[in-house]
Scaffold this motif. Structure first.
Motif, short mmCIF file in Angstrom:
data_model
loop_
_atom_site.label_atom_id
_atom_site.label_comp_id
_atom_site.label_asym_id
_atom_site.label_seq_id
_atom_site.Cartn_x
_atom_site.Cartn_y
_atom_site.Cartn_z
N LEU A 210 0.83 -1.21 0.00
CA LEU A 210 0.00 0.00 0.00
C LEU A 210 0.86 1.25 0.00
O LEU A 210 0.59 2.21 -0.73
CB LEU A 210 -0.92 -0.01 1.22
CG LEU A 210 -2.11 -0.98 1.18
CD1 LEU A 210 -2.74 -1.13 2.55
CD2 LEU A 210 -3.15 -0.52 0.15
N TYR A 211 1.89 1.26 0.81
CA TYR A 211 2.76 2.44 0.90
C TYR A 211 3.42 2.72 -0.45
O TYR A 211 3.46 3.85 -0.91
CB TYR A 211 3.82 2.20 1.97
CG TYR A 211 4.82 3.35 2.09
CD1 TYR A 211 4.43 4.58 2.62
CD2 TYR A 211 6.13 3.18 1.67
CE1 TYR A 211 5.33 5.62 2.72
CE2 TYR A 211 7.04 4.22 1.77
CZ TYR A 211 6.64 5.45 2.29
OH TYR A 211 7.53 6.49 2.38
N SER A 213 2.30 1.96 -3.25
CA SER A 213 1.27 2.32 -4.23
C SER A 213 0.73 3.72 -3.98
O SER A 213 -0.26 4.12 -4.60
CB SER A 213 0.12 1.30 -4.17
OG SER A 213 0.57 0.01 -4.46
N ARG A 215 -0.56 4.81 -1.11
CA ARG A 215 -1.72 4.75 -0.22
C ARG A 215 -1.24 4.67 1.23
O ARG A 215 -1.48 3.71 1.96
CB ARG A 215 -2.60 3.56 -0.60
CG ARG A 215 -3.13 3.68 -2.03
CD ARG A 215 -3.62 2.38 -2.62
NE ARG A 215 -4.86 1.92 -2.05
CZ ARG A 215 -5.55 0.87 -2.50
NH1 ARG A 215 -5.10 0.20 -3.56
NH2 ARG A 215 -6.68 0.50 -1.92
N GLN A 216 -0.51 5.72 1.67
CA GLN A 216 0.13 5.75 2.97
C GLN A 216 -0.90 5.64 4.10
O GLN A 216 -0.69 4.93 5.08
CB GLN A 216 0.95 7.03 3.13
CG GLN A 216 1.68 7.13 4.47
CD GLN A 216 2.47 8.41 4.58
OE1 GLN A 216 2.34 9.30 3.75
NE2 GLN A 216 3.30 8.51 5.60
N GLU A 218 -3.81 4.19 4.18
CA GLU A 218 -4.29 2.83 4.33
C GLU A 218 -3.22 1.92 4.93
O GLU A 218 -3.52 1.02 5.72
CB GLU A 218 -4.75 2.28 2.99
CG GLU A 218 -6.06 2.84 2.49
CD GLU A 218 -6.53 2.13 1.23
OE1 GLU A 218 -6.80 0.92 1.31
OE2 GLU A 218 -6.62 2.80 0.19
N GLU A 906 -11.20 -3.69 -4.93
CA GLU A 906 -9.85 -3.26 -5.31
C GLU A 906 -9.69 -3.31 -6.84
O GLU A 906 -9.14 -2.40 -7.45
CB GLU A 906 -8.81 -4.17 -4.65
CG GLU A 906 -8.58 -3.92 -3.19
CD GLU A 906 -7.68 -2.73 -2.93
OE1 GLU A 906 -7.27 -2.08 -3.90
OE2 GLU A 906 -7.40 -2.45 -1.75
N LEU A 925 -14.88 3.20 -3.12
CA LEU A 925 -14.09 3.32 -1.89
C LEU A 925 -14.97 3.12 -0.66
O LEU A 925 -14.54 2.52 0.34
CB LEU A 925 -13.41 4.68 -1.85
CG LEU A 925 -12.16 4.82 -2.73
CD1 LEU A 925 -11.79 6.28 -2.89
CD2 LEU A 925 -11.00 4.03 -2.14
N ARG A 940 -8.07 0.85 8.30
CA ARG A 940 -7.94 0.94 6.84
C ARG A 940 -9.27 1.32 6.22
O ARG A 940 -9.33 2.06 5.23
CB ARG A 940 -7.44 -0.39 6.28
CG ARG A 940 -7.09 -0.30 4.80
CD ARG A 940 -6.57 -1.60 4.25
NE ARG A 940 -6.53 -1.56 2.81
CZ ARG A 940 -6.46 -2.64 2.03
NH1 ARG A 940 -6.38 -3.84 2.58
NH2 ARG A 940 -6.44 -2.52 0.72
N CYS A 944 -10.18 4.57 3.69
CA CYS A 944 -10.94 4.54 2.43
C CYS A 944 -12.11 5.52 2.49
O CYS A 944 -12.39 6.24 1.53
CB CYS A 944 -11.46 3.13 2.16
SG CYS A 944 -10.18 1.92 1.78
N GLU A 947 -11.03 9.13 2.04
CA GLU A 947 -10.77 9.45 0.64
C GLU A 947 -12.09 9.59 -0.12
O GLU A 947 -12.26 10.49 -0.95
CB GLU A 947 -9.90 8.37 -0.01
CG GLU A 947 -9.52 8.70 -1.44
CD GLU A 947 -8.63 7.64 -2.08
OE1 GLU A 947 -8.40 7.74 -3.30
OE2 GLU A 947 -8.16 6.73 -1.37
#
Length: 973
Positions: A210-211, A213, A215-216, A218, A906, A925, A940, A944, A947
């Motif tokens: 995730l990081y 990608s 998406r810190q 999450e 996803e 999301l 997590r 989502c 966002e």
């Protein structure tokens, strides 16, 4: 002499799933569970002998039956009988039994071998090969190991094998992250952590994926979920690895970034593009420039990114030099070479966004993974090139601004640029000004093309020729090629012809006019039919042109057209882009158009050529539309065409044509609108709606629709305006711009009524109804869709009728009438099936799936939605693939399968990237958050939802309030 033993068919066994046996490809009878348990116990011994007491203990544990030994012998006897001619594979020795299996005959042994080889490959740094081997091992699993077998020994072995499989998966995922496949790993890791919530290694991998990608939030939320779960379930804190990873993410530790990999460590499906055009065999001179540029490119290996920009007037040989140098330097760039003609000198220079998309696809990036904006594409492009050594040749650039997003930006890569302007504002670039050839080089090039025998005796005349060409390489090549093709000419004859063009020779020394004069020389040598083809083909705006389209422009059969086009290729006035496709250099295209304006008389001939091209595209696109939507009446309302268009053997061929011609189709629609052929331009957009829904060229489609709309408004053509607004409304709907959809659809409907045009009267209220559904205006939705339904029925448009019924089904769902919704969707589906519907059948299945979900018939809903997904994927409809994955996720969640829901959500996010709009992404999301929350991953989930809230607020959507409620402590509690 004894007889040779007959060749035996090898026995094969499997334990990584149900215990099975085969002789060759023939399955053997499995026998009773106890018999299979004995077989499994022997196979898991790896050929070693198991005593009778050990086997009794394995099969029955502490409570064996009185006749256990007799039963054991019976089972062994039955196994031998099942093995037939291979009965001796089961041997009796030392009071026990053993099975001798040949190499490759037992799946677990093969898996162990793959795993061992993978470890060796990884230890020597070949992670690509290691991943392949682990995947080979994992592919041998076929469900639960030793499935359905009794006994304590089997149960212990089953647990061991499941643990081993998880370890292999973790190892493979770890290597996925090592080679940069972090975005692809998120979906799988999400499902695995849901299935194994206490497995900290999987949690660590998910956080890192995730990081990396981007998406810190999450990633941090996964840690929070893990810490809470471990405390609640086990009363312990996260392990050191998780704590260190959490701290590193908080500090944005550079060590957590995706590693730079050597070429051998790249993902297994690494694409190494080789896009360089062919170098010319008679490349001449330029030794100093070749040496200078080659030295610059060589500095890229292991050091910094090298950027060299070659500038000069058109025709000076920039591209020829750059291609030659690029081929010379290929050994320095083993991971591939990218090439693009940026068309900087033309009216429509290539957009960095489109070029980045093409480059990413060439580097192996799937369409669904390519982001929408230039900045995001450029970032992904640089990330994809990180760790690779790739040469990028950017030909014919307009300016530095066009080039900057296309630079690799990492060491080991290099960019070679050609342009008519000096890029003094391109930071760090090594600038090269390319001048005309020296007289000696020019004569050498001329001689190589024409031949030493013909030039040697007329050296002075040859010098006159190259001087008349201004020593420009392109002009020299054209002149020499003409002479080489005419064996009866002498060099003096050519020199005399050039001498007659004194005004042109003066122009050769006047900046950009030099290029025009050079092209004039080649154009003057064309036969009348060649010249006509050269002029007319230059009128089309598309990036290139197919042979079939060119034949339509020229009003010739394909064979005659091909002969003409190939003869133009021989003159270098036209390029062969690919088999059956042709293109102009951008300056040659400008010159060809100037010739058409000057020489194509009367002017109506130019308009007629473009009209034929539009006819060809419209007729061919209508055939694609008809194949995709059997029974749809739209094709009957399109403008009549004189060209019959292409005939396709099947739907895949039709779709291949549509997507290959997308840029040319849309360019022709824009150009035809400007030229006044408005109605056919609007109809071409109607016939190519698949392009809008595919997500591949949605922006270009919208730009074409706006151009047609603007021209229609200016011309005061209500029918063309109504149809343009209809396609724009649909495009806005796909993009999630609902206010714009509503406005355009209402305007289209008014125009359609005024003009008596059934297309806006049918499709505009359908879109109005869809927007009302999204905005929960149930009464409005029902009214609009009923109006659409009546209009479709009045027009005899059965697929349209089915579409309206499907949408009315959605209204019934929203009004709390799921049974009625199912009835309407089944009516729609019956129509699609009656017509043999293909793509639109999937829309019917989609609507029925939604209704069945609401009715609680989840398995049926999943079946319908899965069928719809397959059709959408086959038809390359990325938007509908993403929406169907979202609906599958919702159905799984309704069926209390949050793991599957999260995985599908996803995937939906990936497919809807850059298409569908903020509102739809916010919905996905939100659903993903609900699935994660059900899995106990509340932090997590909140990431989502936060966002999603931002997206809904930006879109001004009412759903923002619902998400705010989810984020309140009371809602979480």
């Amino acid at each position: 002499m004894g007889q040779e033993p007959a060749h035996r068919t090898r026995l094969r066994f499997a334990v990584l799933g149900p215990v099975r046996a085969w002789r060759g490809e023939q399955p053997l009878p499995p026998g009773s569970p106890q018999q299979r348990a004995l077989l499994a116990a022997l196979l898991l011994r790896g050929g070693s002998t198991a005593t009778a007491s050990e086997l009794v203990d394995a099969l029955w544990g502490d409570e064996p039956p009185n006749a256990a030994l007799a039963a054991l012998r019976t089972y062994a006897s039955r196994l031998r009988k099942a093995f037939g001619p291979d009965a001796d594979a089961l041997v009796s020795e030392s009071g026990g039994y053993a099975i001798r299996v040949e190499d490759g005959g037992l799946d677990i042994a093969m898996a162990e071998s793959y795993a061992a080889d993978a470890e060796k490959a990884r230890s020597r740094g070949d992670r690509c090969r290691a991943r392949e081997l682990i995947n080979d091992a994992l592919d041998l699993w076929d469900g639960e190991p030793l499935a359905g077998l009794p006994g304590p020994y089997v149960e212990a072995q089953r647990t061991r094998l499941e643990e081993w499989r998880l370890q292999l998966i973790e190892t493979r995922l770890d290597m996925d992250l090592e080679v940069g496949c972090h975005a692809e790993a998120v979906s799988e890791l999400t499902a695995l952590t849901a299935a194994h919530p206490l497995r900290e290694r999987l949690r660590a991998l998910l956080m890192l994926a995730l990081y990396r990608s981007g998406r810190q939030a999450e990633a941090l939320a996964v840690y929070a979920d893990t810490r809470r779960l471990l405390a609640d379930e086990l009363g312990v804190d996260p392990c050191t690895e998780l704590n260190d990873l959490h701290q590193g993410i908080l500090e944005a530790d550079s060590g957590l970034a995706a590693p730079v990999c050597e070429p051998s460590e790249q993902p297994p499906n690494l694409v190494r593009p080789a896009q360089l055009p062919a170098t010319v065999a008679d490349f001449t001179g330029r030794a100093a420039f070749v040496g200078e540029l080659s030295e610059q490119l060589a500095t890229a290996e292991g050091r910094i990114m090298a950027v060299s920009a070659v500038a000069g007037i058109g025709g000076v040989g920039k591209t020829t030099l750059a291609v030659h140098v690029a081929h010379t330097a290929r050994d320095h760039f083993p991971d591939g070479q990218l090439y693009v003609d940026l068309q900087g000198a033309g009216a429509r220079a290539a957009e960095p966004e489109a070029v980045l998309g093409a480059f990413l696809r060439a580097l192996g990036t799937a369409d669904a993974a390519i982001p929408d904006s230039v900045a995001e594409r450029a970032a992904l492009y640089r990330s994809t090139l990180d760790g690779r050594r790739v040469l990028v040749l950017l030909d014919n650039a307009r300016d530095a601004a066009q080039v900057r997003p296309l630079l690799p930006g990492t060491e080991g890569c290099a960019a070679l640029i050609t342009s008519r302007v000096r890029m003094v504002d391109l930071a760090g670039a090594h600038l090269v000004d390319l001048d005309v050839m020296s007289p000696e080089e020019a004569l050498q090039l001329f001689t190589r093309i024409v031949g030493e025998e013909r030039v040697g005796s007329e050296r002075d005349a040859a010098l006159d020729v190259v001087a008349a060409c201004g020593f420009l390489p392109l002009a020299i090549r054209i002149a020499a090629s003409r002479l080489a093709a005419r064996r009866t000419w002498t060099v003096s004859v050519l020199a005399a012809k050039l001498a007659d063009e004194r005004r042109r020779l003066d122009e050769l020394q006047a900046g950009d006019l030099a290029v025009k004069a050079t092209f004039e020389l080649g154009y003057g040598q064309l036969e009348p039919q060649q010249a006509r083809a050269f002029r007319l083909l230059g009128l089309a705006d598309g990036p290139d042109i197919s042979l079939a389209a060119a034949a339509a422009v020229l009003d010739l059969d394909p064979y005659e057209a091909e002969e003409l086009l190939e003869s133009l290729v021989d003159t270098s006035l036209l390029e062969s882009a690919a088999p059956g496709r042709y293109r102009y250099h951008d300056l040659v295209r400008l010159y060809a158009r100037a010739c058409a304006e000057r020489d194509e008389q009367p002017p109506a001939e130019r308009d007629a050529a473009m009209s034929r091209l539009l006819d060809f595209y419209l007729a061919s696109a209508a055939r694609v539309y008809a194949l995709e939507r059997p029974g749809d009446r739209v094709v009957h309302h399109l403008a009549a065409t004189e060209n019959a268009g292409l005939v396709f053997k099947d739907r895949p061929e039709a779709l291949d044509w549509l997507f290959a011609e997308a840029a040319c189709l849309l360019a022709t629609a824009r150009q035809s609108a400007a030229a006044g052929t408005l109605r056919r331009a609007a109809d071409l957009l109607l016939a190519t709606q698949d392009l809008a829904e595919s997500g591949a060229v949605s922006r270009q489609y919208e730009q074409a629709a706006r151009a047609v709309l603007g021209a229609a408004c200016e011309a005061g053509d209500p029918q063309a305006e109504g149809r343009a607004r209809t396609v724009l409304a649909h495009g806005h709907s796909i993009a999630g711009r609902f206010a714009e959809t509503d406005a355009e659809a209402r305007a289209a409907l008014a125009l359609g009524r005024a003009a008596g045009d059934p297309i806006p009267c049918c499709y505009a209220p359908n879109d109005l109804g869809i927007i009302a559904i999204y905005q929960n205006r149930h009464q409005d939705a029902e009214a609009h869709l009923t109006q659409a339904l009546n209009a479709f029925r009045a027009d005899g448009n059965r697929p349209g009728e089915a579409s309206a019924l499907s949408n009315l089904s959605r209204v019934q769902l929203n009004m709390g009438r799921p049974t009625r919704a199912v009835e309407l969707s089944e009516q729609a589906l019956a129509i699609y099936r009656e017509l043999g519907g293909t793509l639109r059948l999937a829309n019917g299945l989609y609507a029925l799936g939604l209704a069945l979900t609401d009715l609680g018939q989840h398995d049926k809903a999943l079946s319908r939605l899965t069928d719809a997904l397959a059709v959408f994927q086959e038809n390359r409809q990325r938007f509908w693939v993403g929406m169907t994955l979202y609906r599958l996720a919702a159905t799984h969640l309704a069926a209390r399968r949050p793991t599957q829901a999260a995985a599908h959500a996803e995937q939906a996010l990936t497919h809807l990237r850059g298409i569908g709009g903020l509102w739809r992404r916010g919905n996905v999301l939100t659903l993903l958050g609900r699935a994660l929350d059900s899995l106990g991953q509340s932090d997590r989930a909140r990431a989502c939802w936060r966002e999603a809230l931002g997206l809904f607020e930006e879109a001004g959507a009412a759903e923002a309030e619902d998400v705010r409620a989810l984020l309140t402590p009371a809602a979480v509690a």
